[in-house]
Design an enzyme around this catalytic site. Structure first.
Site, PDB file in Angstrom:
ATOM      1  N   HIS A  87       0.825  -1.022  -0.232  1.00  0.00           N
ATOM      2  CA  HIS A  87      -0.084   0.100  -0.372  1.00  0.00           C
ATOM      3  C   HIS A  87       0.546   0.632   0.212  1.00  0.00           C
ATOM      4  O   HIS A  87       0.934   2.594   0.559  1.00  0.00           O
ATOM      5  CB  HIS A  87      -1.069  -0.492   1.211  1.00  0.00           C
ATOM      6  CG  HIS A  87      -1.606  -1.135   0.984  1.00  0.00           C
ATOM      7  ND1 HIS A  87      -3.052  -1.388   0.858  1.00  0.00           N
ATOM      8  CD2 HIS A  87      -1.457  -2.124   1.841  1.00  0.00           C
ATOM      9  CE1 HIS A  87      -3.247  -2.958   1.006  1.00  0.00           C
ATOM     10  NE2 HIS A  87      -2.394  -3.263   2.032  1.00  0.00           N
ATOM     11  N   SER A 117      13.473  21.955 -16.453  1.00  0.00           N
ATOM     12  CA  SER A 117      12.621  22.956 -16.157  1.00  0.00           C
ATOM     13  C   SER A 117      13.162  24.238 -17.154  1.00  0.00           C
ATOM     14  O   SER A 117      14.283  24.858 -16.660  1.00  0.00           O
ATOM     15  CB  SER A 117      11.967  23.169 -14.942  1.00  0.00           C
ATOM     16  OG  SER A 117      11.225  24.111 -14.693  1.00  0.00           O
ATOM     17  N   LYS A 121      15.113  22.450 -10.944  1.00  0.00           N
ATOM     18  CA  LYS A 121      14.668  21.044 -10.763  1.00  0.00           C
ATOM     19  C   LYS A 121      15.766  19.595 -11.936  1.00  0.00           C
ATOM     20  O   LYS A 121      16.345  20.181 -12.900  1.00  0.00           O
ATOM     21  CB  LYS A 121      13.564  21.487 -12.063  1.00  0.00           C
ATOM     22  CG  LYS A 121      11.662  22.082 -10.762  1.00  0.00           C
ATOM     23  CD  LYS A 121      11.899  21.405  -9.604  1.00  0.00           C
ATOM     24  CE  LYS A 121      11.105  19.657 -10.429  1.00  0.00           C
ATOM     25  NZ  LYS A 121       9.813  20.104 -11.537  1.00  0.00           N
ATOM     26  N   GLU A 172       9.141   9.108 -17.348  1.00  0.00           N
ATOM     27  CA  GLU A 172       8.166   8.865 -17.007  1.00  0.00           C
ATOM     28  C   GLU A 172       7.450   9.100 -18.949  1.00  0.00           C
ATOM     29  O   GLU A 172       6.399   8.095 -19.216  1.00  0.00           O
ATOM     30  CB  GLU A 172       7.542  10.358 -17.268  1.00  0.00           C
ATOM     31  CG  GLU A 172       8.275  11.135 -15.480  1.00  0.00           C
ATOM     32  CD  GLU A 172       7.674  12.429 -14.699  1.00  0.00           C
ATOM     33  OE1 GLU A 172       7.180  13.275 -14.044  1.00  0.00           O
ATOM     34  OE2 GLU A 172       8.869  12.879 -16.342  1.00  0.00           O
TER      35      GLU A 172
END
Ligand code: ARG
Length: 461
Positions: A156, A277, A283, A290
């Site tokens: 979980h 970024s 960043k 992804e």
């Protein structure tokens, strides 16, 4: 617009828009090496069976080799052709005239396209199997290199029990192993030579189908011409196996993304695999991972496309089936890129030992070990579960780890608890107690790594 291979029966030229709509050359051109190889085998067989003359076959084969060479060198423009099969035949007739018109004897584009796709897919599967293997080797290497690292295992996404990082990595090895099995299964069903089925019913010519099978390196020949020209199961099998593979790669990506967050901080993704970024200078984003996760969607999409395209088709060939190739090609291109990039990324990842160590605190991840300790002292499991639940609550209130509770504090919950309890509260020692087959014990995990290395070396694709 080029002259059609089926022009004889028609009075009008095809409407230019219909022509463009009908044509598949812009994607099936990549089948040309297979189309030519298949044609050469067919031609040799026609000659051997006396259906065409040997000297004609020689001319055809020489010309086909020339066309292959021209295509390799990019000398032929694809514009105006309906598909790769008509392009090759058209060029052949341009080169050698009427003799070239004999090649298509006892053959249809229906069995030809099935042949070409099967040949393409056999190579693709070979390549995918190799690439999965290389990724598995990268996982093995990382698992070996970091065999001493203990991480929290999660259920979980909540800290659950300590496990070896290597055990976690080797879980993906197992998934990939099953993926390879699926691709091998699919290869079996792809490895069937359809030529000789012609349009749908076979042919009155006495072909030597087995000779063509042999020359093209297929295991079997198709047993039913109607099935052979209308079967696309093997393509669906491949996209299904690819979907499963992508699901696995996507889960791995997701884990690595989570592990790379500041919140987790378990890994450093090398700069060479991250991006920045355009507005936030600080960043460092895991875009590559992804994208693997994201591209999973397009592979699933392809699976649904082809399944849906096939579902209402009466036997035998229907033009709908031309729609099988783009999803197939896209799937292969996608999974091969994802496999390659994942392999490189895994090899370049580094684990942040200090952060991982910190994460072993605060989750009471040895509570189950404590419960098992009490069971071994004679307490029924359900009772010991309750006792440990109360101990955890107490520890949370005191702001202490289980390890930090004194023997007196622990004894307050059960007088069966002795000094030896601390061995059960330490995450590192907890892992060492799980030497059960399949468990996270270091000896077992090492054995599994050795077994994996052995089985992967013994594999012959
Ligand atoms: N381009 C076609 C395909 O990909 C080749 C087969 C054409 N056959 C036909 N009967 N029109 O399916």
């Amino acid at each position: 617009m080029k002259k059609k291979v089926w022009g004889g029966r028609f009075k009008q030229r095809l409407d230019p828009l219909a022509d463009k709509f009908n044509s598949s050359i812009h994607f099936d051109k990549r089948l040309y090496p297979y189309d030519i190889k298949g044609s050469i085998a067919h031609c040799r067989m026609l000659a051997k069976k006396g259906i065409i003359r040997e000297d004609e076959a020689k001319k055809i084969i020489d010309a086909l080799n020339e066309i292959k060479d021209e295509l390799d060198k990019g000398k032929i423009s694809f514009g105006g052709y309906e598909d790769i099969h008509s392009l090759v035949e058209d060029r052949l007739i341009e080169k050698i005239g009427d003799i070239g018109r004999k090649l298509h004897t006892a053959r249809s584009r229906n069995d030809q396209v099935s042949l070409d796709t099967r040949m393409f897919l056999k190579d693709a599967i070979e390549d995918v199997l190799k690439k999965i293997k290389i990724l598995q080797l990268a996982l093995i290497e990382k698992a070996e290199e970091n065999i001493d690292i203990v991480i929290p295992g999660y259920t979980h996404l909540q800290r659950a029990q300590p496990v070896l990082l290597s055990h976690h990595l080797m879980a993906y090895y197992e998934m990939l192993k099953r993926d390879k099995e699926r691709f091998r299964e699919c290869r079996k069903r792809t490895d069937i030579m359809p030529l000789g089925s012609a349009a749908l019913s076979g042919t009155s010519f006495d072909l030597d189908r087995d000779m063509v099978r042999e020359e093209l390196g297929f295991k079997e020949i198709s047993r039913n011409s109607m099935d052979a020209v209308s079967d696309r199961d093997f393509i669906i099998d491949f996209i299904y196996a690819s979907s499963m593979l992508m699901m696995h790669l996507s889960r791995l990506s997701e884990e690595l993304i989570i592990w790379s967050t500041q919140e987790f901080g378990f890994i450093d993704i090398p700069d060479s695999f991250a991006t920045g970024s355009s507005i936030m200078p600080q960043k460092k984003n895991p875009d590559v991972l992804e994208l693997i996760r994201g591209k999973t969607g397009r592979v699933y999409g392809s699976l649904i496309s082809v399944l849906t395209m096939m579902k209402g088709l009466p036997l035998t060939y229907n033009k709908d089936m031309q729609e099988d190739k783009e999803p197939l090609f896209d799937t292969y291109d996608t999974i091969k890129d994802c496999l390659e990039i994942m392999e490189r990324l895994i090899r370049n990842i580094s684990f942040r030992r200090e952060r991982i160590k910190d994460a072993l605190r605060g989750g009471y991840i040895t509570a189950t070990d404590l419960a098992e300790y009490l069971v071994k002292k004679g307490v029924p499991f359900r009772t010991s579960h309750e006792i440990v639940g109360r101990i955890v609550l107490y520890a949370i209130e005191k702001g202490k780890e289980l390890m930090e509770l004194s023997l007196d504090e622990l004894k307050g919950f059960s007088d069966l608890i002795e000094e030896d309890v601390y061995e059960w509260l330490d995450p590192i020692k907890s892992v060492e107690k799980k030497e059960i087959y399949g468990g996270t014990g270091p000896k077992h995990v090492r054995r599994m790594i050795e077994e994996a290395k052995k089985e992967i070396l013994e594999e012959d694709e």
